[in-house]
Write a protein that holds these residues in place. Structure first.
Motif, PDB file in Angstrom:
ATOM      1  N   GLU A  82      35.780  40.310  42.509  1.00 41.39           N
ATOM      2  CA  GLU A  82      34.737  41.333  42.497  1.00 41.39           C
ATOM      3  C   GLU A  82      33.634  41.028  43.501  1.00 41.39           C
ATOM      4  N   SER A  83      33.470  39.757  43.874  1.00 42.34           N
ATOM      5  CA  SER A  83      32.432  39.382  44.840  1.00 42.34           C
ATOM      6  C   SER A  83      32.844  39.651  46.281  1.00 42.34           C
TER       7      SER A  83
ATOM      8  N   GLU B 268      42.877  38.863  35.587  1.00 43.13           N
ATOM      9  CA  GLU B 268      41.990  38.519  34.470  1.00 43.13           C
ATOM     10  C   GLU B 268      42.451  37.244  33.778  1.00 43.13           C
TER      11      GLU B 268
ATOM     12  N   ASN C 198      38.638  37.273  38.167  1.00 46.32           N
ATOM     13  CA  ASN C 198      37.844  38.501  38.184  1.00 46.32           C
ATOM     14  C   ASN C 198      36.553  38.371  38.980  1.00 46.32           C
ATOM     15  N   ASP C 199      35.741  37.375  38.617  1.00 43.31           N
ATOM     16  CA  ASP C 199      34.424  37.227  39.246  1.00 43.31           C
ATOM     17  C   ASP C 199      34.549  37.003  40.749  1.00 43.31           C
TER      18      ASP C 199
ATOM     19  N   GLN D 152      41.562  34.039  35.567  1.00 42.64           N
ATOM     20  CA  GLN D 152      40.120  33.828  35.754  1.00 42.64           C
ATOM     21  C   GLN D 152      39.695  34.067  37.207  1.00 42.64           C
TER      22      GLN D 152
END
Length: 599
Positions: free
Chosen positions: A496-497, A487, A492-493, A490
């Motif tokens: 998660e993909s 987190e 996370n995104d 940066q």
């Protein structure tokens, strides 16, 4: 421990073997002694098997003649045999048992040879790897990584092969000696004739080929290491290689070493093998001549045939042993440069077995101080730094700027303890890391407090989770810390993909990721470590402004006791630092608040 560099040892087999012996564990030395005891037992079994041939042949041709020999008759009577006509079955059984026992001892000897060679090879391999990675950082800067790869993947296997051959050489030399003694007892004149002919032939061949084998060995070691360098360069730069279409350049370089290497390998194989066929033919001719002379000079061949058969079998046993001694010697001679390379690595200085032990008394509560620090690389006259003085307080955020090549990264390496100043000292709360016999332990303890994020992030061919928790077993990863680090960086995104989230494999050196993603994994790795000192060396250069700003906000929100050192070309990255210094020409030319140094 006092060491003697192998470069100063005369490169002959006795010296190399003695140098290797000193490197072996006591357990291995005892195992070698046990092996040679077993070899002696094997030699005795060969003598008995050869000795059983003569009475067996006598029983087949002239049992009365054997019975008339007092020595054998007393043995037979003791065994309950009172008639020479009943000798065939017991002699056949005795002969077969002697052959079986001899074969058994030979097979077990071969198995022990291979097992012990593999164990010694594993010891050497692990020790070479351990000694190399424990060398100071400066050592690695001055050497090509292909040297270690060649040592582990080429020199160690060849050295194991040489050790196995050495054991075979000794084993077969002992067995050959026992066969020769048996033949001398059976017939002194004939045995001496065989020894002179075969011994002189092998000695003469050895004298003529030893220099050629040594030259081929040296060439092979250098050629294989050069090939490894070419492979590393071409695959490491495969992207540029494909774009620039420079395939032929690397192919020509590879062929330049490969073809002569294969030719010399074949030369060594031929030189080690050709005496076998020549001397086998010579041996058969000698047996034929011997049979002709016996038949010509003796009116009766009844007593001569058992002797001739025994000598023929003895020669048939002797020649393979002599050939194995010669083949082993020639192969060891052809591989001796590999063993020399390994011994050279094992003799290197600056190896500290306690380097990985902690230093409980070191603490960082006040300041880090560099005083009168100077530094230059080996074989370079000009110093990178001259008389540097700097104090960094605990909890401070220090920014560093400077032109490319000004020495910023080298300065950071000195702060981290990777490089040692040629002059001056590095003190942590007044403790001089450079002084005392436990200097390496103190430096290691200091390194354990640091997390370093370079511009180029090293990623192993494993999962994202394993790359963030770098050097920690998969089962021991703290997933709460892992998620917090992801987190903060940066990530996370992006994670998660992915179908497998943080269990996704990144490929060799992170080839499946973009430059920015690799940098963020490196930053997450630093956050996971939860350090006391965080060093960012152009760590956000591949990130867009928005992502960099968010990461720097996270950094600035960390504990006030965290000391942060940031190297960056973007002035916006350093605007929130407590202090900024500018390095140029090996000196700190500016120091002050960001507004005073950056603008």
């Amino acid at each position: 421990m006092t060491t003697r560099n192998v470069e100063n040892i005369d490169i002959n087999l006795p010296n190399l073997i003695y140098a290797l012996w000193k490197k072996l564990k006591e357990q291995r030395k005892m195992q070698i002694i046990f092996l040679f005891c077993f070899v002696l037992a094997s030699a005795f079994s060969e003598v008995f098997s050869l000795g059983s041939v003569l009475p067996f042949l006598y029983v087949l041709i002239n049992p009365i003649g054997l019975w008339n020999l007092t020595f054998f008759r007393n043995i037979f009577i003791f065994l309950g045999i009172n008639n020479p006509n009943y000798l065939l079955l017991p002699m056949t059984v005795i002969f077969c048992l002697c052959i079986v026992f001899a074969a058994f001892f030979r097979l077990v000897t071969i198995w022990l040879n291979c097992r012990l060679s593999a164990a010694i090879g594993s010891d050497l391999s692990c020790e070479v790897f351990t000694r190399t990675i424990f060398q100071p950082y400066k050592y690695h800067l001055e050497r090509n990584s292909s040297e270690l790869i060649a040592a582990i993947n080429i020199h160690i296997p060849q050295s194991i092969y040489s050790i196995n051959l050495f054991f075979k050489l000794i084993s077969n030399a002992i067995i050959a000696s026992s066969i020769i003694i048996a033949l001398l007892i059976i017939n002194l004149k004939i045995a001496l004739s065989l020894i002179i002919v075969f011994g002189f032939a092998y000695l003469l061949i050895s004298i003529f080929i030893k220099n050629k084998l040594a030259a081929n060995s040296l060439f092979a070691v250098n050629a294989t290491q050069n090939q490894l360098s070419i492979i590393q360069e071409s695959l490491g730069g495969i992207r540029d290689l494909i774009i620039d279409q420079n395939f032929n350049y690397y192919i020509k370089k590879f062929i330049k070493y490969d073809k002569p290497l294969r030719i010399r390998d074949l030369q060594n194989e031929f030189l080690g093998s050709f005496p076998k066929y020549a001397l086998e033919a010579l041996g058969m001719i000698l047996i034929a001549v011997l049979g002709f002379l016996i038949k010509s000079l003796s009116p009766s061949t009844v007593n001569a045939i058992p002797l001739l058969g025994t000598i023929a079998l003895g020669a048939q046993r002797l020649l393979p042993s002599l050939q194995q001694v010669f083949t082993s010697w020639s192969a060891i001679k052809a591989k001796q440069e590999n063993l020399k390379k390994i011994l050279d690595i094992l003799d290197r200085q600056n190896y500290n077995k306690n380097f990985n032990l902690g230093y409980s008394e070191i603490s960082f509560n006040k300041e880090l101080r560099l005083s009168s620090i100077s530094f230059k690389h080996l074989n370079q006259k000009k110093s990178i730094f001259e008389n540097i003085h700097l104090t960094i307080n605990k909890g401070e955020c220090l920014g560093i700027i400077g032109t490319t090549g000004s020495g910023k990264s080298t300065f950071i390496d000195i702060v981290m303890g990777l490089l040692i100043g040629s002059q001056g000292y590095l003190k942590i709360d007044g403790l001089n890391l450079y002084s005392g016999k436990d200097s390496s332990r103190k430096i290691r303890a200091w390194m354990s407090k640091i997390a370093h994020v370079p511009q180029s992030i090293f990623l192993s061919d494993s999962t994202i989770a394993e790359n963030i928790a770098f050097g920690i077993e998969l089962n021991n990863i703290d997933y709460r810390k892992l998620k917090n680090a992801i987190e903060a960086a940066q990530l996370n995104d992006f994670i998660e993909s992915l179908p497998n989230k943080y269990n996704t494999f990144v490929g060799e050196r992170g080839v499946k990721l973009s430059g920015g993603q690799r940098q963020r994994i490196g930053i997450a790795r630093a956050f996971y470590k939860n350090p006391q000192i965080l060093i960012l060396d152009e760590a956000t250069s591949a990130l867009d402004i928005r992502t960099e700003r968010k990461i720097m906000e996270k950094v600035n929100c960390l504990s006030k006791d965290l000391t942060i050192i940031i190297i960056a070309h973007r002035h916006s990255t350093l605007k929130n630092c407590d202090r900024v210094i500018e390095i140029n020409g090996g000196k700190i030319i500016k120091e002050g608040l960001p507004k005073d140094v950056l603008y």
